[in-house]
Design a protein around this motif. Structure first.
Motif, short mmCIF file in Angstrom:
data_model
loop_
_atom_site.label_atom_id
_atom_site.label_comp_id
_atom_site.label_asym_id
_atom_site.label_seq_id
_atom_site.Cartn_x
_atom_site.Cartn_y
_atom_site.Cartn_z
N PHE A 64 15.55 3.02 -26.18
CA PHE A 64 16.05 1.91 -25.51
C PHE A 64 16.73 2.68 -24.04
N TRP A 65 17.34 3.59 -24.02
CA TRP A 65 17.85 4.38 -22.69
C TRP A 65 16.45 5.06 -21.94
N GLY A 66 15.57 5.37 -22.77
CA GLY A 66 14.33 6.03 -22.41
C GLY A 66 13.55 4.98 -21.43
N ILE A 67 13.67 3.75 -21.94
CA ILE A 67 13.00 2.66 -21.44
C ILE A 67 13.62 2.55 -19.85
N LEU A 68 14.72 2.65 -19.55
CA LEU A 68 15.03 2.74 -18.52
C LEU A 68 14.57 3.49 -17.52
N GLY A 69 14.40 4.74 -17.83
CA GLY A 69 13.72 5.91 -17.21
C GLY A 69 12.43 5.55 -16.80
N VAL A 70 11.81 4.88 -17.76
CA VAL A 70 10.54 4.68 -17.40
C VAL A 70 10.32 3.53 -16.55
N ALA A 128 16.60 15.20 -26.69
CA ALA A 128 15.45 14.39 -27.03
C ALA A 128 15.06 13.39 -26.25
N LEU A 129 15.95 12.76 -25.67
CA LEU A 129 15.81 11.75 -24.70
C LEU A 129 15.34 12.14 -23.23
N ILE A 130 15.56 13.27 -22.88
CA ILE A 130 14.91 14.05 -21.79
C ILE A 130 13.49 14.33 -22.16
N LEU A 131 13.11 15.00 -23.26
CA LEU A 131 11.84 15.16 -23.59
C LEU A 131 10.93 14.01 -23.75
N VAL A 132 11.50 12.84 -24.36
CA VAL A 132 10.84 11.57 -24.62
C VAL A 132 10.40 11.21 -22.93
N GLU A 133 11.35 11.33 -22.03
CA GLU A 133 11.17 10.64 -20.46
C GLU A 133 10.03 11.61 -20.10
N PHE A 134 10.18 12.91 -20.18
CA PHE A 134 8.98 13.90 -19.91
C PHE A 134 7.58 13.57 -20.44
N ALA A 135 7.70 13.17 -21.92
CA ALA A 135 6.49 12.87 -22.54
C ALA A 135 5.75 11.69 -21.79
N ASP A 136 6.45 10.88 -21.42
CA ASP A 136 5.99 9.46 -20.72
C ASP A 136 5.51 9.79 -19.28
N VAL A 137 5.97 10.89 -18.69
CA VAL A 137 5.55 11.20 -17.47
C VAL A 137 4.16 11.75 -17.47
N ILE A 138 3.91 12.56 -18.60
CA ILE A 138 2.83 13.32 -18.85
C ILE A 138 1.66 12.43 -18.98
N PHE A 139 2.03 11.26 -19.94
CA PHE A 139 1.16 10.43 -20.46
C PHE A 139 0.80 9.36 -19.25
N ALA A 140 1.99 9.13 -18.52
CA ALA A 140 1.23 8.25 -17.19
C ALA A 140 0.47 8.93 -16.35
N VAL A 141 0.25 10.18 -16.09
CA VAL A 141 -0.56 10.85 -15.31
C VAL A 141 -2.04 10.30 -15.92
N ASP A 142 -2.12 10.08 -17.05
CA ASP A 142 -3.75 9.53 -17.39
C ASP A 142 -3.64 7.91 -17.24
N SER A 143 -2.52 7.30 -17.63
CA SER A 143 -2.52 5.83 -17.73
C SER A 143 -2.59 5.19 -16.34
N VAL A 144 -1.86 5.73 -15.50
CA VAL A 144 -1.59 5.05 -14.03
C VAL A 144 -3.11 4.91 -13.43
N PRO A 145 -3.53 6.29 -13.14
CA PRO A 145 -4.92 6.17 -12.71
C PRO A 145 -5.93 5.16 -13.32
N ALA A 146 -5.92 5.25 -14.73
CA ALA A 146 -6.78 4.39 -15.48
C ALA A 146 -6.58 2.90 -15.05
N ILE A 147 -5.52 2.41 -14.83
CA ILE A 147 -4.99 0.96 -14.35
C ILE A 147 -5.57 0.94 -13.00
N PHE A 148 -5.12 1.86 -12.04
CA PHE A 148 -5.67 1.57 -10.65
C PHE A 148 -7.20 1.55 -10.66
#
Length: 352
Positions: A117-123, A217-237
């Motif tokens: 849940f708190w990870g969502i806010l960071g996302v 765990a929260l920080i690493l979950v956020e970090f993982a999302d940033v890494i995955f966003a590197v793929d997903s954001v250009p894909a949607i653009f």
């Protein structure tokens, strides 16, 4: 009143401010409902509850997409649904990484929803920054789309070659940095991210601030999302450069996937061949950028149909090939394989 109306209709990233405020209001309402009503008290979320909650989020996302279709036109509607589908599918890998993180830090199931849940806010904040920057760059330098296309094609090819690779949680550079710079307790302290405890062998016994494995765990979950966003954001653009469509489809997909986590974590092994489909999707989307720039924009129906078809084939083939299978590797064994430490119970020895 005129000033308020003028503000609400003022353009922001290509859309009227009231559209952004409406979306933010929907997300805030969903989060308040999630935390304040559905999960007011810490509890273990079962598969049935996870599926119902995910169905609720997907229904909201689909309804929002229907509104986009009606208000902004069929083109925007199809782009929204394509972006939503791509983000939802690419984030499947994120589920496995999150499960590894929870296992590594021995986070009890009862507290896992709190981290998500708190990870969502960071996302929400991090994706807004990344998408805002991406939109500004594409607007000023349209040739950057070629770089996005090449990056997606290379990422898709790389994914084909690294299908079975798993992240090494123990050797994550961010985790090493946090261990060096922060005091961390040797076990989870309830649902707290920080606690006050005295230092070992401190004669005065004065309480000082300690992080808990839950915070790591929260920080690493956020970090993982940033890494995955590197793929997903250009894909949607590659589908659309409209920041509103990109951001809303991203956030709705992530909200629903986090809700579905507790069901997916138990059956993630059933989707072992989906990565092949995802890699082909990335290659297709990357190639689509070059097609759009050279021959003109590809019909949105084609993008949506090809994307949906490839992912459907990946899911159906995976379910067929793994029917009756049990997980080949438990999450605990996966951690042992990647870090050499089975079922790591803590974040490491307390740092003073």
């Amino acid at each position: 009143m005129d000033a308020l109306i003028s503000f609400l209709n003022a353009p922001f990233l290509g859309k009227a401010a009231w559209l952004w405020l409406m979306f933010i209001g929907i997300v805030i309402t969903l989060l308040v409902f999630d935390l304040g009503v559905l999960n007011k008290k810490d509890h273990e979320i079962g598969v049935k509850e996870s599926l119902w909650l995910s169905a609720f989020y997907i229904a909201i996302a689909l309804c929002f997409g229907g509104w986009v279709w009606w208000y902004m036109g069929a083109q925007s509607g199809m782009e929204y649904y394509t972006g939503f589908l791509i983000e939802k599918s690419l984030a499947m890998d994120n589920v496995f990484v999150i499960a590894l993180i929870f296992t590594y830090f021995a986070v009890p199931r009862i507290y896992q929803h709190r981290v998500l849940f708190w990870g969502i806010l960071g996302v929400i904040v991090l994706r807004a920054i990344m998408i805002g920057l991406g939109a500004a760059i594409v607007d000023q330098f349209s040739w950057v789309l070629y770089l996005f296309g090449a990056f997606l094609i290379l990422t898709g090819i790389k994914m084909l070659w690294m299908i079975d690779n798993m992240p090494d949680i123990a050797n994550n550079p961010l985790l090493k940095f946090m261990r060096k710079k922060m005091r961390v307790t040797d076990k989870v302290e309830g649902n707290a991210f920080f606690v006050r405890q005295p230092l070992p062998n401190d004669p005065n016994g004065k309480p000082v601030l300690w992080a808990t494995p839950l915070f790591f765990a929260l920080i690493l979950v956020e970090f993982a999302d940033v890494i995955f966003a590197v793929d997903s954001v250009p894909a949607i653009f590659a589908i659309t450069t409209d920041p509103f469509i990109v951001y809303t489809s991203n956030i709705f997909a992530i909200l629903g996937l986090r809700a579905l986590y507790f069901a997916l974590a138990a059956i993630i092994h059933r989707f072992k061949y989906l990565k092949y489909a995802l890699s082909v999707v990335l290659i297709f989307i990357g190639a689509k950028i070059f097609y759009n720039q050279i021959y003109g924009k590809m019909d949105a129906w084609i993008s949506l149909s090809v994307t949906f078809g490839l992912l459907a084939i990946g899911v159906i083939y995976s379910l067929y090939k793994t029917r009756g299978d049990k997980p080949e590797l438990s999450l605990g064994d996966a951690v042992a394989k990647t870090s050499g430490q089975a079922n790591q119970p803590t974040a490491g020895k307390p740092q003073t």
